[in-house]
Design an enzyme around this catalytic site. Structure first.
Site, PDB file in Angstrom:
ATOM      1  CE  LYS A   1      32.194   5.133 -10.312  1.00 30.97           C
ATOM      2  NZ  LYS A   1      31.363   5.738  -9.449  1.00 30.97           N
TER       3      LYS A   1
ATOM      4  CE1 TYR B   1      32.900   2.867  -4.794  1.00 30.80           C
ATOM      5  CE2 TYR B   1      32.084   1.146  -6.139  1.00 30.80           C
ATOM      6  CZ  TYR B   1      32.503   2.316  -6.157  1.00 30.80           C
ATOM      7  OH  TYR B   1      32.684   3.387  -7.108  1.00 30.80           O
TER       8      TYR B   1
ATOM      9  CG  ASN C   1      29.931   8.881 -10.555  1.00 25.96           C
ATOM     10  OD1 ASN C   1      30.121   7.810 -10.588  1.00 25.96           O
ATOM     11  ND2 ASN C   1      29.693   9.436  -9.065  1.00 25.96           N
TER      12      ASN C   1
ATOM     13  CG  HIS D   1      36.763   4.988  -7.963  1.00 27.72           C
ATOM     14  ND1 HIS D   1      35.910   5.053  -6.817  1.00 27.72           N
ATOM     15  CD2 HIS D   1      38.101   4.454  -7.383  1.00 27.72           C
ATOM     16  CE1 HIS D   1      36.917   4.962  -5.593  1.00 27.72           C
ATOM     17  NE2 HIS D   1      38.033   4.632  -6.184  1.00 27.72           N
TER      18      HIS D   1
ATOM     19  CD  GLU E   1      39.884   3.135  -3.520  1.00 25.68           C
ATOM     20  OE1 GLU E   1      40.407   3.736  -4.598  1.00 25.68           O
ATOM     21  OE2 GLU E   1      39.016   3.407  -2.806  1.00 25.68           O
TER      22      GLU E   1
HETATM   23  P1  DAT Z   1      32.912   9.043  -4.810  1.00 27.53           P
HETATM   24  O1  DAT Z   1      32.820   8.006  -6.126  1.00 27.53           O
HETATM   25  O2  DAT Z   1      32.761  10.741  -5.472  1.00 27.53           O
HETATM   26  O3  DAT Z   1      34.035   8.872  -4.042  1.00 27.53           O
HETATM   27  P2  DAT Z   1      31.181   7.962  -2.790  1.00 27.53           P
HETATM   28  O4  DAT Z   1      32.730   7.091  -2.393  1.00 27.53           O
HETATM   29  O5  DAT Z   1      30.628   8.676  -1.615  1.00 27.53           O
HETATM   30  O6  DAT Z   1      31.606   8.946  -3.973  1.00 27.53           O
HETATM   31  O7  DAT Z   1      30.175   6.994  -3.263  1.00 27.53           O
HETATM   32  C1  DAT Z   1      30.761   5.752  -4.401  1.00 27.53           C
HETATM   33  C2  DAT Z   1      29.917   5.661  -5.432  1.00 27.53           C
HETATM   34  O8  DAT Z   1      28.491   5.173  -4.945  1.00 27.53           O
HETATM   35  C3  DAT Z   1      29.496   6.944  -6.202  1.00 27.53           C
HETATM   36  O9  DAT Z   1      30.433   7.430  -7.180  1.00 27.53           O
HETATM   37  C4  DAT Z   1      28.192   6.818  -6.695  1.00 27.53           C
HETATM   38  C5  DAT Z   1      27.477   5.777  -5.688  1.00 27.53           C
HETATM   39  N1  DAT Z   1      26.612   6.728  -4.724  1.00 27.53           N
HETATM   40  C6  DAT Z   1      27.139   7.716  -3.978  1.00 27.53           C
HETATM   41  N2  DAT Z   1      26.118   8.248  -3.292  1.00 27.53           N
HETATM   42  C7  DAT Z   1      24.958   7.908  -3.674  1.00 27.53           C
HETATM   43  C8  DAT Z   1      23.738   7.988  -3.581  1.00 27.53           C
HETATM   44  N3  DAT Z   1      23.167   8.616  -2.606  1.00 27.53           N
HETATM   45  N4  DAT Z   1      22.780   7.072  -4.166  1.00 27.53           N
HETATM   46  C9  DAT Z   1      23.092   6.172  -5.251  1.00 27.53           C
HETATM   47  N5  DAT Z   1      24.405   6.188  -5.335  1.00 27.53           N
HETATM   48  C10 DAT Z   1      25.309   6.771  -4.698  1.00 27.53           C
HETATM   49 MG    MG Z   2      34.572   7.434  -3.037  1.00 22.18          MG
END
Ligand code: DAT
Ligand code: MG
Length: 158
Positions: A11, A51, A121, A124, A135
């Site tokens: 990212k 997303y 974080n 991805h 994707e």
């Molecule tokens: P991951 O990246 O572990 O697959 P995800 O698909 O649930 O997690 O979410 C995509 C991204 O969105 C994640 O890397 C960081 C952001 N995100 C997830 N939950 C969040 C939250 N509660 N507040 C802010 N950003 C969040």
């Molecule tokens: Mg995800």
């Protein structure tokens, strides 16, 4: 042997922090094969598609703006069980909960859990074989995926 592919993207925070090399190394060291890679700044439209499952979440607009803020390093990695193992290499979504030894557990340094920060974080990774296929098709053209056999292949797989 079932070989699958996963979509991994460093990212914008990971790119800015010089973590492309260390992240690639973790996948190489595990024996996975890189089949596509490019540095690109994705449009908001592109990231809204990437997303789309999260479009109803309150953090969605901030997530898309942040992901479009600079270059990301988009990659496709291939190997046995690479989708699930890739998630394990990444660690938990919230860096506070990601174990040491994982990419997020070692490199994401967020100290306070709140809606704005959890997005930083670093990396991805696709969460299932089906979403990985979607994707990969969104980020790469078929001809950008290399077909090759690494010299180490027969030493990685029995
Ligand atoms: P991951 O990246 O572990 O697959 P995800 O698909 O649930 O997690 O979410 C995509 C991204 O969105 C994640 O890397 C960081 C952001 N995100 C997830 N939950 C969040 C939250 N509660 N507040 C802010 N950003 C969040
Ligand atoms: Mg995800």
């Amino acid at each position: 042997m079932t070989t699958e592919q996963t979509f991994i993207a460093v990212k914008p925070d990971g790119v800015q922090r010089g973590l492309i090399g260390p992240i690639i190394s973790r996948f190489e060291n595990r024996g996975f094969k890189l089949v596509a890679i490019k540095l690109m700044t994705a449009s908001k439209e592109h990231l809204e598609k990437h997303y789309e499952d999260l479009s109803s979440k309150p953090f969605f607009p901030g997530l898309v703006t942040y992901m479009a803020s600079g270059p990301v390093c988009a990659m496709v990695w291939e190997g046995r069980d690479v989708v699930k193992t890739g998630r394990a290499i990444l660690g938990a979504t919230n860096p506070l909960q990601s174990a040491p030894g994982t990419i997020r557990g070692d490199f994401a340094i967020i100290l306070i859990w709140h809606e704005q920060d959890v997005g930083r974080n670093v990396c991805h990774g696709s969460d299932a074989v089906d979403s990985a296929k979607k994707e990969i098709a969104l980020w790469f053209k078929e001809e950008e995926l290399q077909k090759w056999k690494p010299a180490q292949f027969d030493w990685v797989y029995e």
